[in-house]
Design an enzyme around this catalytic site. Structure first.
Site, PDB file in Angstrom:
ATOM      1  N   ASN A 212       1.319  -1.220  -0.115  1.00 58.80           N
ATOM      2  CA  ASN A 212      -0.109  -0.248  -0.270  1.00 58.80           C
ATOM      3  C   ASN A 212       0.930   0.971   0.124  1.00 58.80           C
ATOM      4  OD1 ASN A 212       0.580   1.381   2.688  1.00 58.80           O
ATOM      5  ND2 ASN A 212      -0.331  -1.305   3.145  1.00 58.80           N
ATOM      6  N   ASP A 308      -3.995  -9.744  13.361  1.00 52.94           N
ATOM      7  CA  ASP A 308      -3.601  -8.247  13.970  1.00 52.94           C
ATOM      8  C   ASP A 308      -3.312  -7.670  14.651  1.00 52.94           C
ATOM      9  OD1 ASP A 308      -4.889  -5.730  14.874  1.00 52.94           O
ATOM     10  OD2 ASP A 308      -7.126  -5.869  13.704  1.00 52.94           O
ATOM     11  N   ILE A 309      -1.827  -6.703  14.567  1.00 54.91           N
ATOM     12  CA  ILE A 309      -0.957  -7.071  15.518  1.00 54.91           C
ATOM     13  C   ILE A 309      -1.609  -5.954  16.213  1.00 54.91           C
ATOM     14  CG2 ILE A 309       1.592  -5.799  15.898  1.00 54.91           C
ATOM     15  CD1 ILE A 309       1.548  -6.196  12.631  1.00 54.91           C
ATOM     16  N   PHE A 327      -4.058   2.932  15.173  1.00 50.39           N
ATOM     17  CA  PHE A 327      -4.169   4.258  13.510  1.00 50.39           C
ATOM     18  C   PHE A 327      -5.779   3.639  13.360  1.00 50.39           C
ATOM     19  CE2 PHE A 327      -2.072   8.070  13.180  1.00 50.39           C
ATOM     20  CZ  PHE A 327      -1.297   7.585  14.107  1.00 50.39           C
ATOM     21  N   LYS A 341     -13.751   0.733  15.781  1.00 49.94           N
ATOM     22  CA  LYS A 341     -12.639  -0.492  15.679  1.00 49.94           C
ATOM     23  C   LYS A 341     -11.341   0.207  17.628  1.00 49.94           C
ATOM     24  CE  LYS A 341     -10.518   0.194  11.343  1.00 49.94           C
ATOM     25  NZ  LYS A 341      -9.991   0.182   9.902  1.00 49.94           N
ATOM     26  N   LYS A 345     -10.965  -3.636  18.842  1.00 50.19           N
ATOM     27  CA  LYS A 345      -9.268  -4.378  19.179  1.00 50.19           C
ATOM     28  C   LYS A 345      -8.733  -3.857  20.465  1.00 50.19           C
ATOM     29  CE  LYS A 345      -8.101  -3.251  14.353  1.00 50.19           C
ATOM     30  NZ  LYS A 345      -7.456  -3.546  13.188  1.00 50.19           N
TER      31      LYS A 345
HETATM   32  O1  PMT Z   1       2.768   6.065   6.317  1.00 46.32           O
HETATM   33  P1  PMT Z   1       2.391   7.864   6.272  1.00 46.32           P
HETATM   34  O2  PMT Z   1       2.331   7.695   4.501  1.00 46.32           O
HETATM   35  O3  PMT Z   1       2.738   8.267   7.063  1.00 46.32           O
HETATM   36  O4  PMT Z   1       0.880   7.662   6.638  1.00 46.32           O
HETATM   37  C1  PMT Z   1       0.094   7.971   7.699  1.00 46.32           C
HETATM   38  C2  PMT Z   1      -0.821   6.568   7.909  1.00 46.32           C
HETATM   39  C3  PMT Z   1      -2.250   6.729   6.808  1.00 46.32           C
HETATM   40  C4  PMT Z   1      -0.548   5.429   6.736  1.00 46.32           C
HETATM   41  C5  PMT Z   1      -1.436   5.970   9.563  1.00 46.32           C
HETATM   42  O5  PMT Z   1      -1.756   7.574  10.322  1.00 46.32           O
HETATM   43  C6  PMT Z   1      -1.852   5.558   9.770  1.00 46.32           C
HETATM   44  O6  PMT Z   1      -3.694   5.407   9.825  1.00 46.32           O
HETATM   45  N1  PMT Z   1      -2.110   4.725  10.024  1.00 46.32           N
HETATM   46  C7  PMT Z   1      -2.910   3.102   9.961  1.00 46.32           C
HETATM   47  C8  PMT Z   1      -3.134   2.358   8.792  1.00 46.32           C
HETATM   48  C9  PMT Z   1      -4.051   1.481   8.845  1.00 46.32           C
HETATM   49  O7  PMT Z   1      -3.865   0.579   7.936  1.00 46.32           O
HETATM   50  O8  PMT Z   1      -5.277   1.500   9.536  1.00 46.32           O
HETATM   51  P2  PMT Z   1      -6.428   0.430   9.476  1.00 46.32           P
HETATM   52  O9  PMT Z   1      -8.384   0.980   9.909  1.00 46.32           O
HETATM   53  O10 PMT Z   1      -6.649  -0.113   8.473  1.00 46.32           O
HETATM   54  O11 PMT Z   1      -6.502  -0.408  10.614  1.00 46.32           O
HETATM   55  C10 PMT Z   1      -5.901  -0.095  12.210  1.00 46.32           C
HETATM   56  C11 PMT Z   1      -5.181  -0.155  13.126  1.00 46.32           C
HETATM   57  O12 PMT Z   1      -4.640  -1.669  13.151  1.00 46.32           O
HETATM   58  C12 PMT Z   1      -4.059   0.766  12.891  1.00 46.32           C
HETATM   59  O13 PMT Z   1      -3.404   0.832  14.051  1.00 46.32           O
HETATM   60  C13 PMT Z   1      -3.105  -0.467  11.943  1.00 46.32           C
HETATM   61  O14 PMT Z   1      -1.311  -0.424  12.299  1.00 46.32           O
HETATM   62  C14 PMT Z   1      -3.905  -1.672  12.635  1.00 46.32           C
HETATM   63  N2  PMT Z   1      -3.650  -3.354  12.233  1.00 46.32           N
HETATM   64  C15 PMT Z   1      -4.096  -3.387  11.131  1.00 46.32           C
HETATM   65  C16 PMT Z   1      -4.029  -4.483  10.742  1.00 46.32           C
HETATM   66  C17 PMT Z   1      -3.381  -5.413  11.282  1.00 46.32           C
HETATM   67  N3  PMT Z   1      -3.307  -6.896  10.485  1.00 46.32           N
HETATM   68  N4  PMT Z   1      -2.706  -5.228  11.895  1.00 46.32           N
HETATM   69  C18 PMT Z   1      -2.370  -3.952  12.560  1.00 46.32           C
HETATM   70  O15 PMT Z   1      -1.985  -3.868  13.553  1.00 46.32           O
END
Ligand code: PMT
Length: 404
Positions: A212, A308-309, A327, A341, A345
């Site tokens: 991504n 999912d970490i 995030f 979310k 989580k």
């Molecule tokens: O890296 P940049 O270009 O500076 O951009 C920053 C960002 C937009 C990537 C950052 O600000 C951000 O939003 N990060 C989270 C991106 C994301 O995967 O969001 P999500 O809504 O899909 O996931 C929610 C949370 O679960 C996040 O904290 C993510 O790290 C975590 N996650 C998601 C999936 C997974 N398998 N494991 C996780 O830990």
């Protein structure tokens, strides 16, 4: 910020030596005095006159100069500084530092100094990646030598990759954080933090992957901000062009499963901030060999869910960090989806950001955050990712109260 600080700048012989002139200006603008040693190689790229003019100090070049030894011996030169900065640090000078060689003024001063030393490496990508350079770097780091950079990108030699001298302002910031850090206990001193950053790459075959657009800017800035407040910080980063932040232990990984393993290996921690854009799915099976076109329609790509970490850290029995921050990257109903979310989580806080096309949140320099806790929603104005990181780190420090 650097008022009254004395910096001994060693300018070694690399093409990036010309940037040391700007570095001298920026350090002096902030109140530091900069005395320079120009190596024989360095003098091939910048003139002693230019260095003297910008530093407004005598430039030291020769080990056996009777005048210099009279006026200022190499021992005094190396000790009358608060920090010795080597920029650019070539593969050669790093090798000689690691081996303890002292056959010119620069290496002699570096061996004789009792002051902290920081290197800003700069070299060709293959030289940087060479086992010899990495072994020398490991030796230097084990001895407490600090490092800033290198960055990645186009190199002067025409190749592309790691080895670029860190940006001048990143070197200045590293010097500032060094002096900040040595100023006394900081609000997060004694706390351990884990930060995830960047994208993950999920292999389809040995040459193709699902990824991504995350750049790692936001996560890296958060790791730097937590370290600046004194937290012992581990950054688990997917592939990113961002330089490793100063004072942070960085673990480079590719896939979501590697990221999860690195995070759990880094436990225990007081704080976890999951800023990485972890791929939700990966190919169910990665082909061992490059997949071939055979003239038919491509086989559908079967996907399976990644661990999912954030959820696993939030729900880790006995080992859960005291404060877990996630995030939420949303393109609609940003706050409502992020609230759901957070609850699903099990993290304490979630930073919701709008990643709809046109926002530039992925990969861009700024971010607009809604900080969501179990009880509250706080809307932050649009600010740089560094400012977001600084504000979050302050909030985390406030949540912990006094240093441990
Ligand atoms: O890296 P940049 O270009 O500076 O951009 C920053 C960002 C937009 C990537 C950052 O600000 C951000 O939003 N990060 C989270 C991106 C994301 O995967 O969001 P999500 O809504 O899909 O996931 C929610 C949370 O679960 C996040 O904290 C993510 O790290 C975590 N996650 C998601 C999936 C997974 N398998 N494991 C996780 O830990």
């Amino acid at each position: 910020m650097l008022e009254g600080k004395r910096i001994l700048l060693v300018i070694a012989g690399g093409i990036a030596a010309y940037k040391s002139l700007d570095l001298i200006r920026r350090l002096r603008e902030r109140g530091a005095s900069v005395r320079c040693i120009l190596t024989k190689g360095g003098a091939e790229f910048v003139t002693p006159l230019a260095v003297a003019a910008l530093s407004e100090e005598k430039v030291y070049q020769h080990l056996f100069s009777l005048t210099d030894e009279n006026e200022m011996g190499h021992i005094r030169l190396s000790r009358e500084a608060d920090l010795v900065l080597v920029a650019p640090a070539t593969a050669d000078i790093m090798a000689r530092m690691a081996a303890g060689i002292c056959d010119d003024l620069a290496t002699t001063a570096l061996l004789a100094t009792d002051k902290p030393v920081m290197v800003a490496p700069s070299m060709n990508v293959m030289m940087w990646g060479h086992l010899a350079t990495q072994a020398n770097l490991a030796t230097l780091e084990k001895r407490g030598v600090l490092r800033v950079g290198p960055g990645s990108g186009d190199l002067a030699c025409g190749e592309v990759g790691s080895g670029r001298l860190a940006e001048v302002m990143d070197i200045v910031r590293a010097v500032e954080s060094f002096f900040d850090a040595s100023a006394g206990p900081r609000p997060l001193s004694g706390r351990r933090a884990i930060v995830t950053s960047g994208p993950t790459w999920e292999a389809i075959d040995p040459v193709r992957y699902i990824a991504n657009r995350s750049s790692g800017k936001q996560g890296h800035a958060i790791a730097a901000a937590l370290a600046k407040l004194g937290a012992e910080t581990v950054l688990v980063s997917g592939p990113s062009r961002e330089p490793d932040p100063q004072g942070v232990r960085v673990i480079h990984i590719e896939s979501a499963r590697e990221m999860r393993d690195a995070c759990f290996t880094a436990l225990p921690a007081d704080i976890a901030v999951c800023a990485a854009a972890v791929a939700d799915w990966r190919p169910a099976e990665a082909a061992g060999q490059k997949m071939k076109k055979n003239g038919d329609a491509p086989a559908p790509l079967a996907l399976t869910e990644n661990p999912d970490i954030l959820a696993s850290l939030s729900q880790a029995e006995n080992r859960r960090p005291r404060l877990v921050v996630g995030f939420a990257a949303e393109t609609e109903n940003v706050v409502a989806y992020a609230q759901a979310k957070r609850a699903r989580k099990g993290c304490d806080w979630i930073l919701a950001n709008d990643v709809a096309p046109g926002t530039g949140t992925f990969g861009g320099a700024s971010n607009t955050i809604h900080l969501i806790t179990a009880e509250t929603v706080e809307d932050w104005p649009t600010m740089s990712k560094e400012a977001v990181a600084g504000r979050l780190a302050e909030r985390i420090a406030a949540a912990f109260g006094r240093p441990a």
